[in-house]
Design a protein around this motif. Structure first.
Motif, PDB file in Angstrom:
ATOM      1  N   MET A   1       0.847  -1.177   0.000  1.00  0.00           N
ATOM      2  CA  MET A   1       0.000   0.000   0.000  1.00  0.00           C
ATOM      3  C   MET A   1       0.898   1.247   0.000  1.00  0.00           C
ATOM      4  O   MET A   1       1.826   1.324   0.797  1.00  0.00           O
ATOM      5  CB  MET A   1      -0.894  -0.006   1.229  1.00  0.00           C
ATOM      6  CG  MET A   1      -1.695   1.264   1.370  1.00  0.00           C
ATOM      7  SD  MET A   1      -2.919   1.256   2.685  1.00  0.00           S
ATOM      8  CE  MET A   1      -3.674  -0.324   2.474  1.00  0.00           C
ATOM      9  N   PRO A   2       0.583   2.208  -0.848  1.00  0.00           N
ATOM     10  CA  PRO A   2       1.388   3.431  -0.851  1.00  0.00           C
ATOM     11  C   PRO A   2       1.296   4.157   0.493  1.00  0.00           C
ATOM     12  O   PRO A   2       0.207   4.368   1.032  1.00  0.00           O
ATOM     13  CB  PRO A   2       0.761   4.271  -1.963  1.00  0.00           C
ATOM     14  CG  PRO A   2       0.039   3.295  -2.834  1.00  0.00           C
ATOM     15  CD  PRO A   2      -0.406   2.198  -1.915  1.00  0.00           C
ATOM     16  N   GLU A   3       2.453   4.525   1.019  1.00  0.00           N
ATOM     17  CA  GLU A   3       2.503   5.197   2.317  1.00  0.00           C
ATOM     18  C   GLU A   3       1.700   6.499   2.309  1.00  0.00           C
ATOM     19  O   GLU A   3       1.026   6.822   3.293  1.00  0.00           O
ATOM     20  CB  GLU A   3       3.958   5.484   2.690  1.00  0.00           C
ATOM     21  CG  GLU A   3       4.111   6.096   4.058  1.00  0.00           C
ATOM     22  CD  GLU A   3       5.566   6.352   4.429  1.00  0.00           C
ATOM     23  OE1 GLU A   3       5.794   7.289   5.210  1.00  0.00           O
ATOM     24  OE2 GLU A   3       6.447   5.636   3.940  1.00  0.00           O
ATOM     25  N   ALA A   4       1.739   7.240   1.210  1.00  0.00           N
ATOM     26  CA  ALA A   4       1.011   8.515   1.134  1.00  0.00           C
ATOM     27  C   ALA A   4      -0.495   8.304   1.238  1.00  0.00           C
ATOM     28  O   ALA A   4      -1.198   9.115   1.843  1.00  0.00           O
ATOM     29  CB  ALA A   4       1.351   9.250  -0.161  1.00  0.00           C
ATOM     30  N   VAL A   5      -0.997   7.219   0.677  1.00  0.00           N
ATOM     31  CA  VAL A   5      -2.429   6.912   0.757  1.00  0.00           C
ATOM     32  C   VAL A   5      -2.806   6.579   2.192  1.00  0.00           C
ATOM     33  O   VAL A   5      -3.770   7.117   2.741  1.00  0.00           O
ATOM     34  CB  VAL A   5      -2.812   5.763  -0.205  1.00  0.00           C
ATOM     35  CG1 VAL A   5      -4.231   5.284   0.048  1.00  0.00           C
ATOM     36  CG2 VAL A   5      -2.638   6.195  -1.651  1.00  0.00           C
ATOM     37  N   ALA A   6      -2.046   5.684   2.807  1.00  0.00           N
ATOM     38  CA  ALA A   6      -2.330   5.312   4.199  1.00  0.00           C
ATOM     39  C   ALA A   6      -2.278   6.542   5.103  1.00  0.00           C
ATOM     40  O   ALA A   6      -3.167   6.733   5.945  1.00  0.00           O
ATOM     41  CB  ALA A   6      -1.326   4.262   4.673  1.00  0.00           C
ATOM     42  N   ARG A   7      -1.285   7.382   4.916  1.00  0.00           N
ATOM     43  CA  ARG A   7      -1.152   8.585   5.745  1.00  0.00           C
ATOM     44  C   ARG A   7      -2.346   9.522   5.560  1.00  0.00           C
ATOM     45  O   ARG A   7      -2.892  10.051   6.527  1.00  0.00           O
ATOM     46  CB  ARG A   7       0.160   9.303   5.422  1.00  0.00           C
ATOM     47  CG  ARG A   7       0.448  10.471   6.339  1.00  0.00           C
ATOM     48  CD  ARG A   7       1.826  11.109   6.149  1.00  0.00           C
ATOM     49  NE  ARG A   7       2.264  11.249   4.778  1.00  0.00           N
ATOM     50  CZ  ARG A   7       3.211  10.512   4.181  1.00  0.00           C
ATOM     51  NH1 ARG A   7       3.819   9.556   4.861  1.00  0.00           N
ATOM     52  NH2 ARG A   7       3.560  10.719   2.933  1.00  0.00           N
ATOM     53  N   ALA A   8      -2.794   9.702   4.315  1.00  0.00           N
ATOM     54  CA  ALA A   8      -3.938  10.583   4.048  1.00  0.00           C
ATOM     55  C   ALA A   8      -5.211  10.067   4.717  1.00  0.00           C
ATOM     56  O   ALA A   8      -5.988  10.839   5.278  1.00  0.00           O
ATOM     57  CB  ALA A   8      -4.153  10.741   2.550  1.00  0.00           C
ATOM     58  N   VAL A   9      -5.420   8.752   4.665  1.00  0.00           N
ATOM     59  CA  VAL A   9      -6.620   8.166   5.274  1.00  0.00           C
ATOM     60  C   VAL A   9      -6.553   8.293   6.793  1.00  0.00           C
ATOM     61  O   VAL A   9      -7.540   8.667   7.440  1.00  0.00           O
ATOM     62  CB  VAL A   9      -6.794   6.697   4.835  1.00  0.00           C
ATOM     63  CG1 VAL A   9      -7.944   6.039   5.584  1.00  0.00           C
ATOM     64  CG2 VAL A   9      -7.023   6.613   3.326  1.00  0.00           C
ATOM     65  N   ILE A  10      -5.412   8.013   7.374  1.00  0.00           N
ATOM     66  CA  ILE A  10      -5.267   8.114   8.831  1.00  0.00           C
ATOM     67  C   ILE A  10      -5.429   9.566   9.282  1.00  0.00           C
ATOM     68  O   ILE A  10      -6.117   9.843  10.264  1.00  0.00           O
ATOM     69  CB  ILE A  10      -3.928   7.503   9.288  1.00  0.00           C
ATOM     70  CG1 ILE A  10      -3.961   5.986   9.053  1.00  0.00           C
ATOM     71  CG2 ILE A  10      -3.646   7.831  10.749  1.00  0.00           C
ATOM     72  CD1 ILE A  10      -2.615   5.296   9.203  1.00  0.00           C
ATOM     73  N   GLU A  11      -4.850  10.500   8.550  1.00  0.00           N
ATOM     74  CA  GLU A  11      -5.013  11.919   8.899  1.00  0.00           C
ATOM     75  C   GLU A  11      -6.471  12.349   8.796  1.00  0.00           C
ATOM     76  O   GLU A  11      -6.949  13.122   9.622  1.00  0.00           O
ATOM     77  CB  GLU A  11      -4.132  12.787   8.006  1.00  0.00           C
ATOM     78  CG  GLU A  11      -2.667  12.707   8.367  1.00  0.00           C
ATOM     79  CD  GLU A  11      -1.754  13.482   7.423  1.00  0.00           C
ATOM     80  OE1 GLU A  11      -2.262  14.172   6.506  1.00  0.00           O
ATOM     81  OE2 GLU A  11      -0.528  13.387   7.600  1.00  0.00           O
TER      82      GLU A  11
END
Length: 118
Positions: A1-11
């Motif tokens: 999973m792209p880290e930027a995607v995971a970070r955006a969802v968590i934020e």
């Protein structure tokens, strides 16, 4: 999973105190702590690692979303393989919400036929 995607969802899941919290908050089930990324459209049905497909939820709501069948599809917690998660709102913390690619959500109203109201 792209880290930027995971970070955006968590934020996106952060509450007013800045802590990640469950995006579903299913009454009587939720432990309120964001813990797991959930694909609203199952990967086996074509679900992708995208900001509009993923939500950050607690483990209890994750179990419930996979165990409640029709209710989960009605509430947008699961999305059929033939539907587009980017165009399918979900019941987020008791409010119909449309996830956006930029990591935000837009609160919206859903009509009984499933279409978005104006």
């Amino acid at each position: 999973m792209p880290e930027a995607v995971a970070r955006a969802v968590i934020e996106r899941s952060e509450d007013i105190s800045g802590w990640p919290s469950c995006e579903f908050m299913i009454p009587g089930v939720c432990n309120y702590m964001g813990e797991q990324l959930h694909h609203r459209q199952l990967r086996s049905q074509g679900g992708q690692h995208t900001v509009t497909c993923l939500v950050y939820i607690c483990s209890d709501c994750h179990d419930a979303a996979h165990g409640r069948g029709a209710e989960s599809y009605e509430n947008g917690w699961l999305v059929h393989g033939w539907d587009d998660p980017a165009k399918t709102p979900f019941l987020r913390r008791g409010v119909w919400s449309q996830p956006m690619e930029n990591g935000t959500v837009i609160e919206c109203e859903e009509e009984k036929d499933g279409s978005l109201g104006s």
